[in-house]
Scaffold this motif. Structure first.
Motif: not given
Length: 518
Positions: A311-314, A369-374, A397-399, A414-419
């Motif tokens: 999970g994330t802050s978002e 990964i992408r996420v939606r919900g309450l 989209y947490p990237m 991995d993180r998308k930007k870390d590849m």
């Protein structure tokens, strides 16, 4: 019914079912749910009496405390917006967050008073200052926290609320740089408490522990779970492995949440036999992908009592969960790979791994990964462009790059930007880090790409060695050659004293890049 799924309902429910049950414990202090309700309502009324209006932001700078816990309810339930400041930030960073939020009021403990006084000439937008501590130490012109509570009425603040009202700005810990304020609503926080109560199968005998910072989702979700389920919360000011175990033994703690590095610290701690930790039944962890070897060692040492969340802050908390029964079943079938997974979609959340055209990937393929919900936040405070970048078509989209197996279990790659792209080949740092964690001398590790004339980027391992252990760059590289393809083997190994971490236990690789690539 838009006014039902709010934090006021959480308070009202505990007054109905658990008024005399202990709600919060910190050191020698503790309050019942009735006292917690009275105190939070009084503080909410006090803030309104000071002239604050609906949607005004109220910030607090403090280590974990009862006051922090109260602020999650006193401020939003008065129609105001909580800004929980990261106490680890330097004064210029605190100033940046306060300016971005345009806080109208600021609560501060004595420990951070000097920092705030040094910034005051730049804080003209703050109308009210509130001191948390001994009344005698209250600075001139400041209000005293406890005195405000004592003098204000304890009725429900006379401000209408709905589940769509903004409750909190959760400033991201920033694995990519400057923090952004995630806009969490009453409905988001209500969802966190309700969904965790269901997923964790909370019962009247549970006792929770808030071991992670309350300025971050890893602390917030425990508090919401405990408050929604009527569970006592034992609050730790800061993480300390032995103190965590001492409190678990003393209060017979059954549940809580820790950041992934804390799990590593527990596994590596040599004092665990001194404490009775048998009360732990459901300890969830998140923040950074766990290495399978650490997860396996944790199970061997403490039993199969762990749930892995993503999970994330978002998402104002959890988006996926690897349940205890998932692990039990997979290990019984010899499927140890499950220990690399963050599970499947959480209650009232949907998580998908998709390609660049937003089509679900096939099992084994890598996508995003992408996420939606309450739990999905409204976006970033005053940052429309940044919001549009990652909040799209109802999804967040947490990237993070992930893959999914044929059972629907999700694995963070991995993180998308870390590849890293080296010699035209894609290398995912997490894969290399997982191998390095198997080395007996490695305590912590970060893998990044550094500039290289021949390869474009060179796979570079930054290694923090275990105490009293010895190894060399060549030994590390030879170890990796036995486990992974040659192009994935670190071309450089740098031994370091520390690695920069966020509050949620994520490696701050952008700081490492600044240091080793600049």
């Amino acid at each position: 019914m838009k006014d039902f799924c709010t934090l006021r309902t959480v308070i009202a429910r505990n007054l109905e079912y658990n008024p005399e049950k202990t709600a919060v414990i910190e050191g020698q202090r503790q309050y019942t749910f009735r006292e917690f309700a009275d105190r939070t309502r009084s503080m909410g009324n006090a803030l309104l009496d000071l002239g604050l209006e609906k949607r005004d932001r109220v910030a607090i700078l403090s280590k974990n405390s009862i006051e922090n816990a109260e602020s999650y309810f006193s401020i939003p339930n008065a129609g105001l917006v909580l800004v929980m400041l990261n106490f680890r930030l330097a004064p210029p960073e605190i100033l940046s967050v306060l300016k971005d939020a345009q806080a109208s009021a600021l609560m501060v403990t004595e420990e951070y008073l000097e920092q705030i006084e040094s910034l005051k000439e730049n804080l003209g937008f703050i109308k009210q200052y509130i001191f948390i501590g001994d009344k005698a130490g209250t600075p001139n012109g400041w209000h005293h926290y406890e005195t405000l509570i004592e003098k204000a009425p304890s009725h429900v603040p006379a401000v209408p609320l709905t589940e769509d009202d903004l409750a909190v700005l959760m400033y991201t810990s920033g694995t990519t740089g400057a923090p952004k304020g995630c806009m969490g609503t009453h409905g988001n926080l209500y969802h966190v408490g309700r969904s965790l109560t269901l997923e964790m199968k909370m019962d009247p005998n549970d006792v929770g522990i808030v071991a992670s910072p309350l300025f971050h989702a890893t602390g917030e979700v425990v508090l919401m779970n405990d408050m929604f389920s009527g569970t006592p919360s034992v609050i730790m000011k800061m993480w300390d492995t032995d103190e965590f175990m001492r409190l678990v033994e003393k209060y017979k703690v059954t549940t809580g949440m820790i950041a992934t590095p804390m799990l590593l610290f527990l596994v590596q701690n040599t004092n665990t036999d001194r404490y009775n930790l048998s009360s732990l039944k459901k300890l969830f962890f998140a923040g950074a992908p766990v290495t399978p070897i650490v997860f396996q060692q944790a199970i061997e040492k403490f039993g199969n009592v762990f749930l892995h969340l993503f999970g994330t802050s978002e998402t104002v908390g959890q988006a996926t969960v690897l349940r205890i029964e998932d692990v039990t079943r997979a290990l019984a079938e010899g499927k140890t790979e499950i220990l690399s997974s963050c599970g499947r979609s959480f209650a009232d959340m949907q998580s998908q791994v998709v390609d660049e055209n937003d089509r679900p990937v096939s099992p084994g393929e890598i996508g995003e990964i992408r996420v939606r919900g309450l739990g999905t936040a409204l976006g970033y405070w005053n940052k429309d462009e940044a919001t549009r970048e990652v909040f799209r078509n109802g999804w967040y989209y947490p990237m993070d790059l992930c893959r999914v197996d044929d059972q629907g279990y999700i694995y963070v790659v991995d993180r998308k930007k870390d590849m890293i792209i080296t010699g035209g080949e894609n290398v995912y740092p997490a894969e290399v880090e997982n191998v390095l964690y198997k080395h007996p001398a490695v305590a912590q590790v970060a893998v990044i790409g550094t500039k290289d004339e021949k390869w474009g980027e060179a796979v570079t391992a930054l290694v923090l060695k275990k105490k009293d252990s010895h190894t060399t760059e060549e030994e590390i590289r030879s170890f990796c050659k036995k486990e992974i393809a040659g192009y994935k083997v670190p071309k450089k190994v740098v031994f370091v004293e520390t690695l920069p971490m966020s509050a949620s236990g994520k490696l701050l690789k952008y700081k490492l890049r600044e240091q080793f690539i600049a």
